[in-house]
Design an enzyme around this catalytic site. Structure first.
Site, PDB file in Angstrom:
ATOM      1  N   HIS A   1      14.914  -8.153 -41.869  1.00 45.70           N
ATOM      2  CA  HIS A   1      15.591  -7.948 -40.595  1.00 45.70           C
ATOM      3  C   HIS A   1      15.297  -8.714 -39.460  1.00 45.70           C
ATOM      4  O   HIS A   1      15.956  -9.257 -38.557  1.00 45.70           O
ATOM      5  CB  HIS A   1      15.667  -6.190 -40.561  1.00 45.70           C
ATOM      6  CG  HIS A   1      16.245  -5.489 -41.213  1.00 45.70           C
ATOM      7  ND1 HIS A   1      17.690  -5.572 -41.602  1.00 45.70           N
ATOM      8  CD2 HIS A   1      15.830  -4.283 -42.019  1.00 45.70           C
ATOM      9  CE1 HIS A   1      18.105  -4.628 -42.304  1.00 45.70           C
ATOM     10  NE2 HIS A   1      17.150  -3.914 -42.615  1.00 45.70           N
TER      11      HIS A   1
ATOM     12  N   ASP B   1      21.689   0.522 -43.720  1.00 45.65           N
ATOM     13  CA  ASP B   1      22.235  -0.877 -43.183  1.00 45.65           C
ATOM     14  C   ASP B   1      23.567  -1.251 -43.337  1.00 45.65           C
ATOM     15  O   ASP B   1      24.510  -1.649 -42.563  1.00 45.65           O
ATOM     16  CB  ASP B   1      21.359  -1.923 -43.930  1.00 45.65           C
ATOM     17  CG  ASP B   1      19.683  -1.820 -43.633  1.00 45.65           C
ATOM     18  OD1 ASP B   1      19.487  -1.242 -42.671  1.00 45.65           O
ATOM     19  OD2 ASP B   1      19.063  -2.469 -44.295  1.00 45.65           O
TER      20      ASP B   1
ATOM     21  N   HIS C   1      11.745  -6.515 -47.145  1.00 45.62           N
ATOM     22  CA  HIS C   1      13.026  -5.984 -46.628  1.00 45.62           C
ATOM     23  C   HIS C   1      12.980  -5.877 -45.066  1.00 45.62           C
ATOM     24  O   HIS C   1      13.566  -6.565 -44.243  1.00 45.62           O
ATOM     25  CB  HIS C   1      13.410  -4.617 -47.056  1.00 45.62           C
ATOM     26  CG  HIS C   1      14.712  -4.014 -46.539  1.00 45.62           C
ATOM     27  ND1 HIS C   1      15.779  -3.886 -47.386  1.00 45.62           N
ATOM     28  CD2 HIS C   1      14.865  -3.543 -45.305  1.00 45.62           C
ATOM     29  CE1 HIS C   1      16.693  -3.155 -46.689  1.00 45.62           C
ATOM     30  NE2 HIS C   1      16.358  -2.893 -45.489  1.00 45.62           N
ATOM     31  N   GLU C   2      11.957  -5.293 -44.602  1.00 44.33           N
ATOM     32  CA  GLU C   2      11.865  -4.895 -42.967  1.00 44.33           C
ATOM     33  C   GLU C   2      12.001  -6.328 -42.233  1.00 44.33           C
ATOM     34  O   GLU C   2      12.316  -6.800 -41.033  1.00 44.33           O
ATOM     35  CB  GLU C   2      10.795  -4.127 -42.766  1.00 44.33           C
ATOM     36  CG  GLU C   2      10.894  -2.899 -43.304  1.00 44.33           C
ATOM     37  CD  GLU C   2      12.244  -2.100 -42.790  1.00 44.33           C
ATOM     38  OE1 GLU C   2      12.654  -2.460 -41.554  1.00 44.33           O
ATOM     39  OE2 GLU C   2      12.881  -1.466 -43.361  1.00 44.33           O
TER      40      GLU C   2
HETATM   41 ZN    ZN Z   1      17.185  -2.278 -43.780  1.00 39.63          ZN
END
Ligand code: ZN
Length: 382
Positions: free
Chosen positions: A208, A281, A204-205
């Site tokens: 981004h 987010d 996930h990170e």
């Molecule tokens: Zn996030």
């Protein structure tokens, strides 16, 4: 010289007439002690616009305000009494208060800019013991949007960290850790997260960060971590703008939304399922997309039409919809379309860089925290 400080709410008493009496008393004292400074904090408590709602109850406040106006008029300006007042809601103040001869000069105190933040950090840091080579500019750059109070908190937190680690002076990493603490909460060292969850957070990170890095206009990544925080965040990507920006172009706003959707897009691509991890987010992306449509005139359909007005430019800026409900539903549709386009962009960026996504996520899983330089080095490696 003498300094009289009183809070606006202290004037508002339960008994009618007491507030006015307090004002009289304050000004009498000030006249006697002149030259002096009188400071009224939170003046909106008494200085709000007088309305004609007619329902009693406000009588006391109005009487107090009238007394204040009378006292300020009857003031001999050569006596050397300076009257200052502070408020977070200047737009609610009664016009009569702001007339020449009363509070006739306004000084807006806004959130500090880069230079301001650096200076504020230095002021607070003067009270603690610092190690050699502290880069205040780096800390100031990482705290865009922070208030003076938050910066003071960061310095204080850094001092506590130094003590906790048996150091006699604060070093750069204490300050950096303090920024994260204030933004995201403390590290939860003992938190138990399953390996699968950790994997999801890592992808996930990195999602981004990859989307941010592959879009020309996005700020570079400063740091990525998957150490859980007490705020509930399981990891985060810290982006740092190279320099202070006031204007944001349409592309930049759109790219920002794409970056925000990058975390979820990575989960979809790798695990073919989605988690609750993207809730923050989603909120942020929606706020930017909505502002693009309703306030910045960055949509196809509404040109430069104001669909939302900012009612209070201070304290985060409350907004109110200024359009028909029919238009409001079209706004929603446009906001959704914007977010969807950004999400698709993020997905395709990640698909094109899937090998790098795996490589970076594996590295992050191993290290738990990686810097922007490490990230870029792996990304640029062939
Ligand atoms: Zn996030």
């Amino acid at each position: 010289m003498p300094f009289f400080s009183i809070s606006g709410s202290e004037f508002v008493e339960m008994f009618v007439g007491m507030g006015a009496a307090r004002v009289r008393d304050l000004f009498k004292q000030a006249q006697e002690k002149a030259p002096c400074i009188v400071f009224i904090d939170e003046i909106d408590a008494i200085g709000k616009k007088r309305d004609n709602s007619g329902v009693g109850g406000n009588d006391e406040r109005e009487q107090t305000l009238n007394q204040l106006l009378t006292e300020m008029d009857g003031f001999d300006s050569s006596k050397g009494v300076v009257i200052l007042a502070a408020t977070n809601r200047p737009e609610t103040l009664d016009k009569a208060l702001l007339r020449p001869g009363r509070f006739d000069r306004r000084i807006p105190v806004e959130l500090p800019d880069l230079k301001g933040r650096e200076a504020i950090l230095r002021v607070h840091a003067a009270q603690i013991k610092l190690g050699a080579q502290i880069d205040f500019n780096a800390i100031a750059r990482a705290t865009s949007g922070a208030s003076g109070a938050e910066l003071a908190n960061i310095v204080n937190e850094a001092a506590l960290l130094a003590v906790r680690n048996y150091r006699s002076a604060v070093i750069q990493s204490d300050l950096e850790e303090a920024v994260e603490t204030v933004i995201a909460g403390y590290q939860r060292k003992g938190a138990v997260i399953s390996d699968q969850e950790k994997r999801i957070v890592a992808y996930h990170e990195i999602g981004h960060a990859l989307v941010a890095a592959r879009q020309q206009h996005s700020a570079p990544v400063h740091k990525i971590t998957i150490i859980p925080r007490t705020s509930g965040a399981l990891g985060y990507t810290m982006q740092v703008d190279e320099d202070e920006r006031v204007l944001m172009s349409r592309e930049e706003a759109f790219n920002k939304i794409a970056t925000l959707t990058g975390g979820r897009a990575a989960e979809e691509l790798i695990f073919s399922s989605i988690t609750t991890g993207a809730s923050n987010d989603i909120e942020q992306a929606t706020r930017i997309a909505r502002a693009m449509v309703t306030r910045y005139g960055m949509s196809e359909n509404f040109d430069m039409m104001a669909l939302e007005t900012v009612s209070n430019p201070y304290l985060g800026g409350d907004t109110a919809l200024a359009c028909s409900s029919e238009t409001a539903s079209r706004v929603d549709a446009e906001v959704l379309a914007t977010i969807r386009r950004a999400h698709e962009k993020a997905s395709s960026i990640l698909k094109d860089n899937e090998a790098k996504l795996h490589e970076l996520a594996a590295y992050l899983l191993e290290k738990e925290t990686i810097t922007g330089e490490e990230f870029m080095e792996i990304l640029d490696r062939e």
